[in-house]
Design a protein around this motif. Structure first.
Motif, PDB file in Angstrom:
ATOM      1  N   ASP A  94      -6.007   9.707  -6.998  1.00 45.15           N
ATOM      2  CA  ASP A  94      -6.761  10.410  -5.792  1.00 45.15           C
ATOM      3  C   ASP A  94      -8.000  10.985  -6.252  1.00 45.15           C
ATOM      4  N   SER A  95      -8.099  11.504  -7.344  1.00 40.52           N
ATOM      5  CA  SER A  95      -9.303  12.265  -8.074  1.00 40.52           C
ATOM      6  C   SER A  95     -10.256  11.116  -8.392  1.00 40.52           C
ATOM      7  N   THR A  96      -9.899  10.007  -8.668  1.00 41.31           N
ATOM      8  CA  THR A  96     -10.929   9.055  -8.938  1.00 41.31           C
ATOM      9  C   THR A  96     -11.420   8.351  -7.922  1.00 41.31           C
ATOM     10  N   LYS A  97     -10.687   8.642  -6.607  1.00 41.25           N
ATOM     11  CA  LYS A  97     -11.303   7.981  -5.377  1.00 41.25           C
ATOM     12  C   LYS A  97     -11.975   9.088  -4.524  1.00 41.25           C
ATOM     13  N   GLU A  98     -11.916  10.245  -5.174  1.00 43.27           N
ATOM     14  CA  GLU A  98     -12.481  11.379  -4.399  1.00 43.27           C
ATOM     15  C   GLU A  98     -11.597  11.684  -3.027  1.00 43.27           C
ATOM     16  N   ILE A  99     -10.333  11.686  -3.165  1.00 44.26           N
ATOM     17  CA  ILE A  99      -9.719  11.854  -2.217  1.00 44.26           C
ATOM     18  C   ILE A  99      -9.201  13.269  -2.394  1.00 44.26           C
TER      19      ILE A  99
END
Length: 170
Positions: A94-99
């Motif tokens: 999620d952090s890499t997808k900016e979620i």
């Protein structure tokens, strides 16, 4: 689209309330797929509402809403907790997808605490169908294993055990 249409058509023939809930759920499923799945906490709440609404739909279909609302409430709390635990596991992706998920905003420890509190709510409220004389004692015998499993999952959750490992242990 074909299955959504068929579901809406069939729900129309049950009753107006069931049809309205089916329309709402269809809208939420489309909205979730399009945009809501990346919204902070809203995605968890929408999925949990959809899970809980299956009980409500059944209650609407047989025109006996109160028991369905009680069971839906329990399902809602338990499912929000499950969604948060899944977000903890997905935090790196999620952090890499900016979620923006609860674990990324509050941190893993606070998110585990929130999920544990929600499971405890489900446990505490699980006797309500007995208290309100909605179900008889057979309900208690059916729900006791679930309550025990939920209680054990809270313990494992608070120990920091990942949900895939919790499933294995249970």
């Amino acid at each position: 689209v074909l299955l959504f249409s068929l579901g809406l058509y069939l729900s129309f023939w049950i009753n107006t309330s069931a049809f309205i809930l089916a329309c709402l759920n269809s809208f939420l499923l489309f909205a979730y797929a399009k945009d809501l799945q990346n919204r902070f906490l809203l995605s968890n709440l929408v999925i949990s509402f959809l899970v809980a609404s299956t009980f409500v739909f059944g209650g609407l279909a047989v025109q006996n809403l109160f028991p369905a609302l009680l069971l839906g409430l329990l399902a809602f709390f338990a499912n929000v907790a499950r969604e948060i635990i899944k977000d903890i596991e997905d935090r790196v992706a999620d952090s890499t997808k900016e979620i923006s998920s609860l674990p990324l905003v509050l941190g893993e420890e606070k998110s585990r605490m929130v999920s544990s509190v929600l499971i405890i709510f489900a446990i505490v409220f699980s006797p309500l169908p007995l208290v309100f004389h909605v179900f008889d004692i057979k309900y208690a015998f059916a729900v006791i294993p679930s309550v025990a499993t939920f209680a054990y999952s809270v313990y494992l959750n608070e120990q920091g055990v990942e949900s895939s490992d919790i499933q294995t242990k249970i």
